[in-house]
Design a protein around this motif. Structure first.
Motif, PDB file in Angstrom:
ATOM      1  N   GLN A 225       0.815  -1.207   0.000  1.00 29.85           N
ATOM      2  CA  GLN A 225       0.000   0.000   0.000  1.00 29.85           C
ATOM      3  C   GLN A 225       0.852   1.263   0.000  1.00 29.85           C
ATOM      4  N   MET A 226       2.042   1.209   0.632  1.00 27.64           N
ATOM      5  CA  MET A 226       2.925   2.373   0.676  1.00 27.64           C
ATOM      6  C   MET A 226       3.298   2.827  -0.731  1.00 27.64           C
ATOM      7  N   ALA A 227       3.546   1.872  -1.624  1.00 26.62           N
ATOM      8  CA  ALA A 227       3.933   2.235  -2.992  1.00 26.62           C
ATOM      9  C   ALA A 227       2.779   2.961  -3.697  1.00 26.62           C
ATOM     10  N   TYR A 228       1.537   2.438  -3.540  1.00 22.20           N
ATOM     11  CA  TYR A 228       0.385   3.109  -4.143  1.00 22.20           C
ATOM     12  C   TYR A 228       0.177   4.489  -3.503  1.00 22.20           C
ATOM     13  N   PHE A 229       0.369   4.528  -2.174  1.00 13.52           N
ATOM     14  CA  PHE A 229       0.151   5.779  -1.464  1.00 13.52           C
ATOM     15  C   PHE A 229       1.122   6.863  -1.940  1.00 13.52           C
ATOM     16  N   ASP A 230       2.370   6.503  -2.196  1.00  8.79           N
ATOM     17  CA  ASP A 230       3.345   7.472  -2.695  1.00  8.79           C
ATOM     18  C   ASP A 230       2.902   8.043  -4.043  1.00  8.79           C
ATOM     19  N   ARG A 231       2.343   7.187  -4.895  1.00  9.44           N
ATOM     20  CA  ARG A 231       1.889   7.659  -6.210  1.00  9.44           C
ATOM     21  C   ARG A 231       0.690   8.595  -6.068  1.00  9.44           C
ATOM     22  N   ILE A 232      -0.204   8.282  -5.106  1.00  9.24           N
ATOM     23  CA  ILE A 232      -1.360   9.156  -4.870  1.00  9.24           C
ATOM     24  C   ILE A 232      -0.892  10.517  -4.353  1.00  9.24           C
ATOM     25  N   LEU A 233       0.126  10.507  -3.464  1.00 10.69           N
ATOM     26  CA  LEU A 233       0.637  11.767  -2.919  1.00 10.69           C
ATOM     27  C   LEU A 233       1.245  12.640  -4.023  1.00 10.69           C
ATOM     28  N   VAL A 234       1.928  12.006  -4.994  1.00 13.81           N
ATOM     29  CA  VAL A 234       2.503  12.787  -6.099  1.00 13.81           C
ATOM     30  C   VAL A 234       1.409  13.537  -6.851  1.00 13.81           C
ATOM     31  N   ARG A 235       0.312  12.828  -7.130  1.00 13.52           N
ATOM     32  CA  ARG A 235      -0.796  13.463  -7.867  1.00 13.52           C
ATOM     33  C   ARG A 235      -1.521  14.481  -6.982  1.00 13.52           C
ATOM     34  N   ALA A 236      -1.675  14.164  -5.683  1.00 14.88           N
ATOM     35  CA  ALA A 236      -2.369  15.093  -4.790  1.00 14.88           C
ATOM     36  C   ALA A 236      -1.568  16.382  -4.612  1.00 14.88           C
ATOM     37  N   ASN A 237      -0.245  16.293  -4.555  1.00 17.58           N
ATOM     38  CA  ASN A 237       0.573  17.494  -4.350  1.00 17.58           C
ATOM     39  C   ASN A 237       0.492  18.462  -5.529  1.00 17.58           C
ATOM     40  N   ARG A 238       0.222  17.948  -6.726  1.00 20.00           N
ATOM     41  CA  ARG A 238       0.050  18.849  -7.868  1.00 20.00           C
ATOM     42  C   ARG A 238      -1.122  19.808  -7.616  1.00 20.00           C
ATOM     43  N   ARG A 239      -2.186  19.276  -6.999  1.00 16.59           N
ATOM     44  CA  ARG A 239      -3.352  20.114  -6.696  1.00 16.59           C
ATOM     45  C   ARG A 239      -3.081  21.003  -5.472  1.00 16.59           C
ATOM     46  N   LEU A 240      -2.497  20.405  -4.418  1.00 16.64           N
ATOM     47  CA  LEU A 240      -2.310  21.149  -3.174  1.00 16.64           C
ATOM     48  C   LEU A 240      -1.348  22.326  -3.363  1.00 16.64           C
ATOM     49  N   LEU A 241      -0.276  22.138  -4.143  1.00 17.44           N
ATOM     50  CA  LEU A 241       0.672  23.230  -4.371  1.00 17.44           C
ATOM     51  C   LEU A 241      -0.005  24.408  -5.073  1.00 17.44           C
ATOM     52  N   VAL A 242      -0.949  24.099  -5.972  1.00 19.84           N
ATOM     53  CA  VAL A 242      -1.680  25.178  -6.650  1.00 19.84           C
ATOM     54  C   VAL A 242      -2.616  25.880  -5.675  1.00 19.84           C
ATOM     55  N   MET A 243      -3.334  25.095  -4.840  1.00 23.59           N
ATOM     56  CA  MET A 243      -4.297  25.678  -3.905  1.00 23.59           C
ATOM     57  C   MET A 243      -3.616  26.543  -2.847  1.00 23.59           C
ATOM     58  N   THR A 244      -2.401  26.163  -2.432  1.00 26.30           N
ATOM     59  CA  THR A 244      -1.705  26.876  -1.347  1.00 26.30           C
ATOM     60  C   THR A 244      -0.583  27.776  -1.854  1.00 26.30           C
ATOM     61  N   ASP A 245      -0.576  28.062  -3.140  1.00 27.60           N
ATOM     62  CA  ASP A 245       0.475  28.907  -3.728  1.00 27.60           C
ATOM     63  C   ASP A 245       1.866  28.358  -3.443  1.00 27.60           C
ATOM     64  N   GLY A 246       2.004  27.050  -3.543  1.00 30.80           N
ATOM     65  CA  GLY A 246       3.313  26.420  -3.369  1.00 30.80           C
ATOM     66  C   GLY A 246       3.783  26.325  -1.929  1.00 30.80           C
ATOM     67  N   GLN A 247       2.901  26.553  -0.946  1.00 28.51           N
ATOM     68  CA  GLN A 247       3.360  26.526   0.463  1.00 28.51           C
ATOM     69  C   GLN A 247       3.453  25.111   1.008  1.00 28.51           C
ATOM     70  N   TYR A 248       2.425  24.282   0.780  1.00 27.99           N
ATOM     71  CA  TYR A 248       2.360  22.980   1.439  1.00 27.99           C
ATOM     72  C   TYR A 248       2.553  21.839   0.438  1.00 27.99           C
ATOM     73  N   GLU A 249       3.229  20.791   0.901  1.00 27.96           N
ATOM     74  CA  GLU A 249       3.428  19.561   0.131  1.00 27.96           C
ATOM     75  C   GLU A 249       3.315  18.374   1.096  1.00 27.96           C
TER      76      GLU A 249
END
Length: 380
Positions: A225-249
């Motif tokens: 599950q850790m391997a899948y979770f890492d891939r989900i985090l990569v995709r989620a961070n693309r959205r979060l960085l935009v929402m937070t103006d690059g503050q949070y990852e």
């Protein structure tokens, strides 16, 4: 004219500054595109590794079940409960064997002595018979001597017969003891082999279940599950960085708080504004909503990427918008709007009044005085 020249010069400087900023942004975009390609290559490589691990896990699981079944079968055939008990029985049987072998040797020696005595008696009888013809003696004396020799001979024969019978009784017992001794040695060997296999199976079980002492408590299922979770985090961070103006990852925590706890799926957050890493639980309500929304969108993207036949055509977001300030609310709505530009439907369930002006198509629910509710559709 001088003022117009100064104004033109200022505009040229402003144009030059904007061109430099545009060039910097182009270079940043190129670096980001290069980083995105590297991350996608890493994701593909990890997917291959995960498939290999899943096959290995299936093979290890089948082998473990077979070894456990074989161990139970071997334990069911063992005569004694422990190696020590079997060892004590062997020592006792070896002592009895030695005693019986000694008795057998003594019986053989006694039998040989009797046979020698019989031979001596027979030789005496022959000598006596030969001499009887040569000498004259009293018949009574000769008869008594002969009877005495005969009695001695019969007694010797009886003693020999008794010893032979005792020998015949000892031989089967000795044979049975030898057979039991060999069986016992084989049973001990099987028990030692079973214990060795049990230790191997136990170590394998601890590894699969993540219970090895002094190691990270990561089960095989969690490892995959850790391997899948890492891939989900990569995709989620693309959205979060935009929402937070690059503050949070978002990042996955690599180690547990202690050696006794299961680990592998906890998260931390990197604050790029101050260069720190902290727990995800330290985020505010609005920031937590942005992180949750990014994870949901990342999970949706990963599911569609992994399964070509699955399409996420609808998404409903329930509450959470009330915790956002105006700027964060604008970014969250913009992110959801970008998803709905294609063939996807995004529904928002909220009581925040500011959202009414941002959404064109709405289903409004109003509570009437009688206690009932009325819903109607508003378009435009």
């Amino acid at each position: 004219m001088k003022e117009e020249g100064c104004l033109l010069e200022e505009k040229q400087k402003e144009l030059l500054r904007r061109e430099n900023e545009l060039q910097v942004k182009k270079e940043q975009k190129q670096r980001l595109e290069k980083r995105r390609k590297e991350l996608e290559d890493q994701a593909q490589e990890r997917a291959q590794r995960i498939l290999g691990l899943e096959r290995q896990a299936a093979t290890l699981g089948a082998g473990l079940e077979a070894e456990e079944k074989r161990l139970r079968e071997i334990q069911a055939t063992l005569t004694y409960g422990s190696f020590r008990e079997a060892k004590e029985v062997i020592v006792r049987m070896e002592k009895e064997k030695q005693e019986k072998e000694t008795a057998l040797e003594e019986a053989k020696a006694a039998c040989q002595s009797v046979e020698n005595a019989i031979s001596a008696c027979e030789a005496s009888i022959r000598i006596w018979t030969g001499q009887q013809k040569k000498r004259e003696a009293s018949e009574e004396s000769l008869r008594l001597e002969k009877e005495e020799l005969t009695r001695n001979r019969q007694a010797s024969m009886q003693q020999k017969q008794n010893l032979m019978m005792k020998k015949e009784r000892l031989i089967p017992a000795l044979s049975a003891d030898q057979t039991a001794y060999r069986n016992m040695r084989e049973a001990i060997r099987q028990q030692e082999e079973a214990e060795r296999q049990y230790r191997i199976a136990g170590s394998l079980s601890d590894t699969v279940n993540g219970t090895l002492g002094g190691k990270e408590k990561v089960m095989l299922e969690t490892y995959v599950q850790m391997a899948y979770f890492d891939r989900i985090l990569v995709r989620a961070n693309r959205r979060l960085l935009v929402m937070t103006d690059g503050q949070y990852e978002l990042v996955r925590r690599q180690t547990a708080d202690n050696r006794r706890s299961q680990s592998g799926l906890e998260m931390d957050v990197i604050d790029h504004y101050n260069g720190t890493k902290r727990s995800i639980h330290t985020l505010s309500g609005g920031e937590s909503f942005q992180a949750s929304l990014s994870l949901a969108l990342g999970l949706s993207d990963e599911i569609q990427a992994m399964s070509g036949g699955i399409r996420m055509e609808a998404m409903f977001v329930d509450e959470g918008f009330g915790t956002l300030d105006d700027e964060a609310l604008e970014k969250a709505v913009r992110a959801l709007a970008s998803i709905s530009e294609g063939n996807k439907l995004v529904g928002i369930i909220s009581h925040v009044a500011e959202l009414k002006d941002r959404i064109d198509k709405k289903i409004l629910v109003e509570k009437e005085k009688a206690g009932e509710s009325r819903a109607y559709v508003v378009i435009g």
